[in-house]
Design an enzyme around this catalytic site. Structure first.
Site, PDB file in Angstrom:
ATOM      1  N   TYR A  56      34.251  28.911  29.506  1.00 39.48           N
ATOM      2  CA  TYR A  56      32.816  28.685  29.704  1.00 39.48           C
ATOM      3  C   TYR A  56      32.160  28.600  28.321  1.00 39.48           C
ATOM      4  CZ  TYR A  56      28.501  28.721  32.393  1.00 39.48           C
ATOM      5  OH  TYR A  56      27.304  28.371  32.960  1.00 39.48           O
ATOM      6  N   LYS A 111      42.232  19.664  57.500  1.00 40.16           N
ATOM      7  CA  LYS A 111      42.610  18.444  56.797  1.00 40.16           C
ATOM      8  C   LYS A 111      42.838  18.734  55.316  1.00 40.16           C
ATOM      9  CE  LYS A 111      42.994  13.913  57.467  1.00 40.16           C
ATOM     10  NZ  LYS A 111      43.560  13.257  58.644  1.00 40.16           N
TER      11      LYS A 111
END
Length: 407
Positions: A56, A111
């Site tokens: 970060y 899925k």
């Protein structure tokens, strides 16, 4: 804490702990789904301040600046090139129909985990609270910078055709409606092997498709592309033919490239002497219609959970029988196609998925069966570990050959 759902088979009274009996307590499906079936996981460690400064701020600013100056670097230094958005509006979910976006989420999560399990592809379920074509297209276009591909899922016809077409025109990443093309790829693969088993070429076959929705239209197009002798598509009013005045624009286009024999009338009429039946519509085909098909016919009755022709009936007349169910041989299962297709497309950073890439996927899938070909084995199992690598490699090669690969 998630709210408890009352067991409809209980008396509705609180249990000893004072709460209603949760569905988990009597149904293992609910127990498995509690909390969802997937999660986001970091691929880098954040153990101390040095890790944090790299993952970060301040380190991340250098990567952002580089991407701002060279946008193509986003594919190398973010997850974009390896993740797919699984997008639905919940209007055509499995056999459940229009159940809305929230109720569709368990399927979209499923899925996504199939993408990962069978193709090594990360996927994010996105259920949209809109059904207007313009709204869906604009929403997906605005989401697209985060993804390397878009898998449209369980969007009802005929809207699904326009949504896919418009997204393909506006985006430079693969857009693939699995209900159409995944079904078509696996069907073609099984049909190629059925024809090989019988010593025939696809060009010698006449097929009849029951159902002119998303899957039926895509299967017809792919069979024509693969060189089938002839194919007629039927809907609730019979054969889709140019002389009908009630056709939608999609069906009018369909009538223009199918049914060279000029058939008319009902599904039963069209099946007389046909070599192949492909069912993607539901309903029941009378046994006498199946009996009227050509000797050595193939019956692919793919409606779930009830095939258009029960296998016990189909086996009386057909040389090869396939269904959409996992408890019968020759399951036409989309999971054989979409994970490898996207893996191949993402591997070469394809700008789109072409007809050639889909044909290549079908041929690779058929080839996995090899010398083990038999009447009850014209398509491999989804758990065959050779499937995804074969499809991935074939799709990547086809993308390069067709000039849509960017690496």
């Amino acid at each position: 804490m998630a709210a408890e759902i009352v067991n409809p088979r209980s008396d509705g009274k609180p249990d000893q702990d004072g709460g209603a009996e949760p569905l988990d307590s009597f149904d293992p499906v609910f127990a498995l789904h509690r909390g969802g079936k997937m999660a986001v996981q970091a691929t880098v460690p954040v153990r101390d301040k040095d890790d944090l400064s790299l993952a970060y701020t301040p380190g991340v600013a250098r990567v952002c600046t580089a991407i701002a100056e060279q946008p193509e670097l986003v594919n190398d230094y973010t997850w974009k090139s390896s993740v797919v958005a699984v997008v639905t509006d919940g209007t055509a979910v499995l056999g459940l129909g229009d159940i809305g976006p929230q109720a569709s989420l368990p399927v979209m999560e499923g899925k996504a985990i199939l993408f990962k399990q069978f193709g090594g592809v990360d996927a994010v379920p996105i259920a949209l609270d809109c059904t207007d074509v313009d709204d869906i297209v604009e929403t997906v276009v605005r989401l697209a910078p985060s993804f390397g591909g878009v898998n449209l899922e369980d969007i009802s016809a005929p809207r699904c055709f326009e949504i896919e077409r418009r997204l393909q025109e506006r985006l430079d990443i693969p857009v693939f409606h699995d209900d159409q093309h995944g079904t078509a790829v696996v069907t073609l693969a099984a049909l190629r092997n059925a024809a090989r088993l019988s010593g025939r070429e696809i060009g010698q076959l006449r097929a009849v498709i029951s159902g002119a929705g998303a899957a039926g239209v895509a299967i017809a197009k792919m069979l024509i592309e693969a060189g089938i002798g002839d194919v007629a598509v039927t809907d609730r009013k019979g054969v889709v033919s140019a002389d009908r005045e009630d056709l939608t624009p999609v069906k009018r286009e369909l009538a223009g490239f199918t049914n060279k024999a000029g058939l008319s009338g009902s599904l039963e009429d069209a099946l007389a002497g046909a070599d192949v039946f492909i069912g993607v519509s539901g309903g029941t085909v009378p046994e006498e219609a199946v009996a009227s098909m050509a000797e050595g016919a193939f019956v692919f009755a793919m409606a779930n959970p009830n095939p258009e022709v029960h296998p016990d009936v189909a086996h009386k007349y057909a040389a090869v029988v396939a269904t959409g169910r996992s408890d019968f041989p020759n399951q036409i299962n989309n999971v054989l196609a979409f994970p490898g297709i996207f893996a191949g497309a993402l591997q070469v950073r394809a700008s789109r998925i072409t007809e050639g890439m889909k044909i290549a996927a079908a041929e690779a899938l058929a080839a996995v069966v090899g010398d083990d070909l038999a009447a009850d084995y014209v398509i491999p199992s989804p758990f065959d570990e050779r499937v995804a690598p074969a499809v991935t490699a074939a799709v990547a090669a086809a993308a390069r050959a067709e000039g849509v690969a960017r690496r």
